[in-house]
Write a protein that holds these residues in place. Structure first.
Motif, short mmCIF file in Angstrom:
data_model
loop_
_atom_site.label_atom_id
_atom_site.label_comp_id
_atom_site.label_asym_id
_atom_site.label_seq_id
_atom_site.Cartn_x
_atom_site.Cartn_y
_atom_site.Cartn_z
N PRO A 79 30.41 45.38 43.96
CA PRO A 79 31.60 45.67 43.16
C PRO A 79 31.92 47.16 43.02
CG PRO A 79 30.25 43.99 42.10
CD PRO A 79 29.45 44.52 43.25
N THR A 80 30.92 48.02 43.25
CA THR A 80 31.17 49.47 43.12
C THR A 80 31.23 50.17 44.47
OG1 THR A 80 28.80 49.94 42.96
CG2 THR A 80 29.97 49.52 40.90
N GLY A 81 31.26 49.41 45.55
CA GLY A 81 31.14 50.04 46.87
C GLY A 81 32.36 49.99 47.74
N TYR A 82 33.56 49.77 47.17
CA TYR A 82 34.77 49.67 47.97
C TYR A 82 35.08 51.01 48.62
CZ TYR A 82 39.53 48.23 49.24
OH TYR A 82 40.68 47.93 49.93
N ALA A 83 35.23 51.00 49.94
CA ALA A 83 35.32 52.25 50.70
C ALA A 83 36.57 53.05 50.40
CB ALA A 83 35.24 51.96 52.19
N LEU A 84 37.70 52.38 50.14
CA LEU A 84 38.96 53.10 49.94
C LEU A 84 39.10 53.71 48.56
CD1 LEU A 84 41.51 50.75 51.75
CD2 LEU A 84 40.39 52.81 52.62
N LEU A 85 38.36 53.18 47.59
CA LEU A 85 38.46 53.67 46.21
C LEU A 85 37.05 53.89 45.66
CD1 LEU A 85 41.32 51.38 44.85
CD2 LEU A 85 41.45 53.84 45.22
N ILE A 86 36.46 55.00 46.03
CA ILE A 86 35.11 55.32 45.59
C ILE A 86 35.10 55.52 44.08
CG2 ILE A 86 33.23 56.98 45.76
CD1 ILE A 86 33.63 55.23 48.23
N GLY A 87 34.18 54.84 43.42
CA GLY A 87 34.06 54.95 41.98
C GLY A 87 34.81 53.87 41.22
N TRP A 88 35.64 53.12 41.91
CA TRP A 88 36.40 52.04 41.27
C TRP A 88 35.57 50.76 41.29
CZ3 TRP A 88 41.44 52.87 39.40
CH2 TRP A 88 42.07 51.75 38.86
N VAL A 89 35.53 50.08 40.15
CA VAL A 89 34.76 48.84 40.04
C VAL A 89 35.68 47.65 40.30
CG1 VAL A 89 33.33 47.40 38.54
CG2 VAL A 89 33.18 49.89 38.39
N PHE A 90 35.22 46.76 41.16
CA PHE A 90 35.93 45.51 41.44
C PHE A 90 35.16 44.39 40.74
CE2 PHE A 90 38.93 45.98 45.21
CZ PHE A 90 39.18 47.30 44.94
N PRO A 91 35.47 44.11 39.49
CA PRO A 91 34.66 43.16 38.73
C PRO A 91 34.72 41.75 39.32
CG PRO A 91 36.67 43.72 37.53
CD PRO A 91 36.59 44.63 38.70
N ARG A 92 33.56 41.13 39.37
CA ARG A 92 33.39 39.74 39.79
C ARG A 92 34.00 39.45 41.16
NH1 ARG A 92 34.09 40.49 34.73
NH2 ARG A 92 36.36 40.29 34.69
N VAL A 93 33.99 40.44 42.03
CA VAL A 93 34.56 40.25 43.37
C VAL A 93 33.74 39.28 44.20
CG1 VAL A 93 33.30 42.16 44.46
CG2 VAL A 93 35.55 41.51 45.33
N GLN A 94 32.46 39.10 43.83
CA GLN A 94 31.61 38.19 44.60
C GLN A 94 31.85 36.72 44.28
OE1 GLN A 94 27.64 39.74 43.91
NE2 GLN A 94 27.82 41.18 45.60
N THR A 95 32.70 36.46 43.28
CA THR A 95 33.10 35.07 42.99
C THR A 95 34.62 34.89 43.00
OG1 THR A 95 32.99 35.52 40.61
CG2 THR A 95 31.05 34.54 41.64
N HIS A 96 35.38 35.96 42.78
CA HIS A 96 36.84 35.89 42.77
C HIS A 96 37.40 37.11 43.52
CE1 HIS A 96 35.77 33.31 39.35
NE2 HIS A 96 36.94 32.70 39.54
N ALA A 97 37.81 36.89 44.76
CA ALA A 97 38.34 37.98 45.57
C ALA A 97 39.85 38.08 45.35
CB ALA A 97 38.03 37.75 47.04
N TYR A 98 40.22 38.90 44.36
CA TYR A 98 41.63 39.04 44.01
C TYR A 98 42.32 40.20 44.75
CZ TYR A 98 41.24 35.81 40.04
OH TYR A 98 41.06 34.69 39.25
N PHE A 99 41.58 41.02 45.46
CA PHE A 99 42.20 42.19 46.07
C PHE A 99 42.92 41.87 47.37
CE2 PHE A 99 38.11 41.80 47.99
CZ PHE A 99 38.18 42.35 49.26
N ILE A 100 42.88 40.61 47.81
CA ILE A 100 43.59 40.16 49.00
C ILE A 100 44.49 38.99 48.62
CG2 ILE A 100 41.85 40.93 50.65
CD1 ILE A 100 40.77 38.06 50.66
N MET A 101 45.49 38.73 49.46
CA MET A 101 46.34 37.56 49.25
C MET A 101 45.57 36.30 49.66
SD MET A 101 48.96 38.98 47.97
CE MET A 101 50.33 37.84 47.97
N PRO A 102 45.85 35.17 49.04
CA PRO A 102 44.95 34.02 49.16
C PRO A 102 45.23 33.07 50.31
CG PRO A 102 46.60 33.58 47.49
CD PRO A 102 46.87 34.98 47.97
N PHE A 103 46.45 33.08 50.90
CA PHE A 103 46.81 31.96 51.78
C PHE A 103 46.01 31.94 53.08
CE2 PHE A 103 50.06 29.67 54.51
CZ PHE A 103 49.75 28.43 53.99
N ASP A 104 45.87 33.09 53.75
CA ASP A 104 45.13 33.09 55.00
C ASP A 104 43.65 32.72 54.80
OD1 ASP A 104 45.24 33.89 58.01
OD2 ASP A 104 43.52 35.00 57.24
N PRO A 105 42.94 33.26 53.79
CA PRO A 105 41.57 32.79 53.57
C PRO A 105 41.47 31.29 53.30
CG PRO A 105 41.92 34.85 52.42
CD PRO A 105 43.26 34.41 52.92
#
Length: 539
Positions: A79-105
């Motif tokens: 959650p703290t290792g996103y390459a484009l935004l160093i230092g930004w936390v992506f909470p609960r990304v390992q269960t809810h991937a909200y940073f991408i659009m959902p249809f293709d996945p």
């Protein structure tokens, strides 16, 4: 004496109508089949030999997670290792991937369920969408111009286009989004004359699917709006707004329900990803146009800094594309349509004008509204440029004389350049040279509980649950210590270089991990493997 009136351009076209019998239709079918076979050969060859990369993992992993655990997370990302935004936390990304659009996945999840999880399985879905996109582009040109040769040539140019083939052989959702985008234009043209309400509904259903696959699909909305206003403004009514809105209400309503499960995570993930310089062209329009040409088309696509020898000739491709679009837009051929009256398409000069204007419109939208200038978004643009080139070449072929040979030469040049570029990339085989060799080495030397930091694509071979962790900071925020680090050219090496300027403390930590805590133990292709020194000594 022969009547010279019969040699006029309209008369030549009328004679061309007569050459549309069963023999010609059979020839067109064989040519179309050959074109599709060439596309499939190039796309499958690229899919089997192109090195997997981090973006493919972040779109495929949620689909894998959905059929594995029932959640929709990017399990290989810290959650703290996103390459484009160093230092930004992506909470609960390992269960809810909200940073991408959902249809293709979601489509990937169903595809994986049917055919199993794998790199080629992931890419094959987009190869199929590429076939759909080719069909829609061919239909669009045929519907507008009434010229089967122009439509076939457009499909041929698109089918070998490097950007199109690359998107089809990739796990990103760009081909899915592009296919639904052109489908919106195609179904609108297909139904507008007989049932305009249905045309509007189906076109916007495709558009909603395009945007829900990737927001960049919204560029096609500008094209759809242009076609509706240009062709049917007198027929449009207020009720059509409600018809157009219905698919978005359904599609985005379902996405809204998913967002409601964790709105805080959505806000921090999605809005952060959307803020990475994507709308810079609005604040500096002239700079946006300049960067569109210099960065997207030149530096990252047709004339990269490392290009040498014959590769520099590839710069002719965007030049020819651009000239074709300008000619179609501003200098259309003045001749009547060769289409059957039943199709009632626009005259061919009007067809060229429509395609040229669409190309200019798309170029403006990309220049102002897409600031990353990523080369993989070209799949939305180059097919339209290929259609413009096909229209121009077809018009020169009908005109005869020197122009016929010039047009044929341009078509041959574009096809040879793109096929050569694709074959060259396939023969390099970076999948095995820079990926399989790396994962094989790690499997051989890593223990059962080893932590491997690198791009998420390593999960396709090493597993998405446990061993692989995508953390561009190498544990700076999380405190975790990697046993192995994989530095590849596509993602990690570029991120490390960028850290020196925008996050010096993180950069120093990364350098310490690589040079003091670890040492380089293996190199293959463009990827390096670093191992923790204690593991090296124990081996």
């Amino acid at each position: 004496m022969r009547d010279r009136a019969n040699d006029s351009l309209p008369a030549m076209i009328d004679r061309g109508r007569m050459n549309s019998g069963p023999l010609y239709r059979r020839a067109y079918s064989w040519i179309a089949a050959l074109v599709l076979c060439v596309y499939l050969a190039l796309a499958c060859g690229t899919a089997l030999t192109k090195r997997p990369w981090c973006d493919e993992a972040c779109f495929a992993n949620p689909g894998i997670d959905l059929i594995t655990r029932g959640s929709f997370g990017y399990t290989a990302m810290d959650p703290t290792g996103y390459a484009l935004l160093i230092g930004w936390v992506f909470p609960r990304v390992q269960t809810h991937a909200y940073f991408i659009m959902p249809f293709d996945p979601l489509l990937q999840a169903g595809w994986f369920k049917l055919f199993g999880v794998g790199v080629f399985t992931m890419r094959s879905l987009h190869i199929v969408f590429g076939l759909a996109a080719l069909s829609c582009w061919g239909f669009l040109v045929l519907r507008l111009s009434g010229r089967p040769p122009a439509a076939l040539l457009a499909v041929a140019l698109i089918g070998v286009d490097r950007s199109f083939v690359f998107a089809a052989a990739d796990g990103r959702p760009d081909m899915t989004s592009a296919a639904f985008g052109v489908a919106a234009l195609a179904v609108y043209l297909g139904f507008r004359e007989s049932r305009i309400g249905l045309a509007i509904f189906l076109a916007n259903a495709c558009m909603a699917a395009s945007v829900l696959s990737h927001p960049i699909g919204g560029v096609s909305a500008f094209g759809l709006l242009y076609l509706a206003i240009h062709l049917d403004r007198s027929r449009l009514a207020w009720r059509h707004i409600l018809i157009a809105a219905a698919p978005y209400v359904v599609g985005f309503g379902l996405w809204g329900w998913y967002i409601s499960l964790d709105p805080e995570a959505f806000q921090k993930q999605f809005l952060a990803n959307a803020s990475t310089g994507r709308f810079g062209g609005l604040s500096a329009p002239l700079l946006g146009f300049w960067r569109e040409v210099v960065i997207r088309y030149m530096e990252r696509s047709y004339l990269p800094p490392y290009a040498g020898g014959w590769k520099k000739l590839m710069v002719l491709v965007p030049v020819l594309y651009g000239l074709a679009a300008l000619i179609c837009c501003f200098v259309p051929t003045a001749r009547k349509s060769a289409a059957p009256a039943a199709l009632a398409p626009a005259p061919e000069n009007e067809a060229a004008r429509i395609l040229g204007r669409l190309a200019i419109l798309y170029f403006v939208v990309f220049s102002l509204l897409e600031g990353t200038k990523a080369d993989f978004y070209l799949v939305h643009m180059t097919p339209l440029l290929c259609c413009c080139a096909a229209m121009g070449i077809d018009s020169w072929w009908i005109a005869g004389g020197v122009r016929r040979f010039t047009g044929a030469g341009v078509a041959l040049l574009l096809v040879v350049f793109h096929i050569g570029w694709n074959v060259y990339s396939i023969r390099r085989d970076p999948y095995r040279q820079s990926y399989t060799a790396i994962t094989t080495y790690i499997k051989r030397h890593a223990g059962p509980h080893a932590l491997v930091m690198g791009g998420g694509e390593l999960g396709f071979d090493l597993g998405f649950y446990g061993p692989v962790l995508e953390d561009a900071t190498l544990g700076y925020y999380s405190g975790r210590q990697p046993d192995f680090v994989v530095v590849d050219d596509k993602c990690y090496r570029q991120t490390i270089y960028a850290l020196e300027g925008k996050a010096p403390d993180v950069y120093r930590h990364v350098m310490k991990v690589l040079n003091q805590d670890c040492e380089k133990v293996f190199t293959s292709g463009t990827s390096d493997v670093y191992a923790r020194r204690s593991l090296v000594r124990s081996n």
